[in-house]
Design a protein around this motif. Sequence first.
Motif, PDB file in Angstrom:
ATOM      1  N   TYR A 155       0.734  -1.192   0.426  1.00 57.01           N
ATOM      2  CA  TYR A 155      -0.011  -0.191  -0.122  1.00 57.01           C
ATOM      3  C   TYR A 155       1.199   1.307   0.062  1.00 57.01           C
ATOM      4  N   ARG A 156       0.360   1.767  -1.067  1.00 54.63           N
ATOM      5  CA  ARG A 156       1.437   3.287  -1.087  1.00 54.63           C
ATOM      6  C   ARG A 156       0.562   4.570  -1.390  1.00 54.63           C
ATOM      7  N   GLY A 157       1.672   5.552  -1.350  1.00 54.04           N
ATOM      8  CA  GLY A 157       0.434   6.474  -1.552  1.00 54.04           C
ATOM      9  C   GLY A 157       0.721   7.428  -2.634  1.00 54.04           C
ATOM     10  N   GLN A 158       0.131   7.992  -3.421  1.00 52.37           N
ATOM     11  CA  GLN A 158       0.272   8.969  -4.398  1.00 52.37           C
ATOM     12  C   GLN A 158       0.342  10.332  -3.756  1.00 52.37           C
ATOM     13  N   TYR A 159       1.286  11.451  -4.280  1.00 52.83           N
ATOM     14  CA  TYR A 159       1.503  12.326  -3.982  1.00 52.83           C
ATOM     15  C   TYR A 159       1.612  13.453  -5.451  1.00 52.83           C
ATOM     16  N   LYS A 160       1.211  14.314  -5.280  1.00 52.12           N
ATOM     17  CA  LYS A 160       1.884  15.055  -6.363  1.00 52.12           C
ATOM     18  C   LYS A 160       2.686  16.259  -5.675  1.00 52.12           C
ATOM     19  N   CYS A 161       2.700  17.212  -6.847  1.00 52.02           N
ATOM     20  CA  CYS A 161       3.946  18.837  -6.443  1.00 52.02           C
ATOM     21  C   CYS A 161       2.674  20.070  -7.240  1.00 52.02           C
ATOM     22  N   ALA A 162       2.587  20.859  -6.913  1.00 57.74           N
ATOM     23  CA  ALA A 162       1.566  22.247  -7.344  1.00 57.74           C
ATOM     24  C   ALA A 162       2.273  22.396  -8.708  1.00 57.74           C
ATOM     25  N   CYS A 163       4.127  21.610  -9.278  1.00 56.93           N
ATOM     26  CA  CYS A 163       4.727  21.710 -10.172  1.00 56.93           C
ATOM     27  C   CYS A 163       3.941  20.376 -11.338  1.00 56.93           C
ATOM     28  N   GLY A 164       3.655  19.999 -10.767  1.00 59.44           N
ATOM     29  CA  GLY A 164       3.010  18.538 -12.156  1.00 59.44           C
ATOM     30  C   GLY A 164       3.763  17.357 -11.738  1.00 59.44           C
ATOM     31  N   GLN A 206       5.115   6.758   0.864  1.00 59.79           N
ATOM     32  CA  GLN A 206       4.271   6.457   2.117  1.00 59.79           C
ATOM     33  C   GLN A 206       3.034   6.381   1.273  1.00 59.79           C
ATOM     34  N   SER A 207       2.098   5.965   2.342  1.00 59.66           N
ATOM     35  CA  SER A 207       0.502   5.154   1.857  1.00 59.66           C
ATOM     36  C   SER A 207       0.021   6.704   3.847  1.00 59.66           C
ATOM     37  N   GLN A 208      -1.204   6.659   3.433  1.00 55.45           N
ATOM     38  CA  GLN A 208      -1.630   7.864   4.595  1.00 55.45           C
ATOM     39  C   GLN A 208      -2.997   7.031   4.833  1.00 55.45           C
ATOM     40  N   ARG A 209      -3.458   7.150   6.063  1.00 58.48           N
ATOM     41  CA  ARG A 209      -5.080   5.929   6.274  1.00 58.48           C
ATOM     42  C   ARG A 209      -5.998   7.358   6.024  1.00 58.48           C
ATOM     43  N   THR A 210      -6.382   7.177   5.009  1.00 55.55           N
ATOM     44  CA  THR A 210      -8.379   7.715   4.940  1.00 55.55           C
ATOM     45  C   THR A 210      -9.081   7.699   5.511  1.00 55.55           C
ATOM     46  N   GLU A 211      -9.277   6.572   5.971  1.00 56.05           N
ATOM     47  CA  GLU A 211     -10.320   5.832   6.909  1.00 56.05           C
ATOM     48  C   GLU A 211      -9.897   6.925   8.522  1.00 56.05           C
TER      49      GLU A 211
END
Length: 63
Positions: free
Chosen positions: A40-49, A55-60
Motif C-alpha cells: 500500500y502506497r500513497g500517491q503524491y503530487k506537487c503544484a509543478c506537476g 508512504q501511504s496514509q490512512r484515509t479512514e
Amino acid sequence: MSAKQKPCTLAPKHKWEFVRNVTLTKASYGPSGSRVHISYRGQYKCACGEKRIGQSQRTEEAA
Ligand SMILES: [Zn+2]
C-alpha cells in the motif's frame, strides 16, 4: 531504481501533496509456487506537476 527527479520549477523543493492511496501488486515466482505481494502506497503530487509514490496514509478517520 535510479530515476532522476526533476527539480521543482515553483519552489526550491517539491511540496508534496497527498493525492490518494494506491495498491501495488507484484507477483513473484519461486520454487514453491507463485506469490503475490501487495503493498500500500500513497500517491503524491506537487503544484509543478511532478508526481511520486510515497508512504501511504490512512484515509479512514477514527470516529
Ligand atoms: Zn514541484
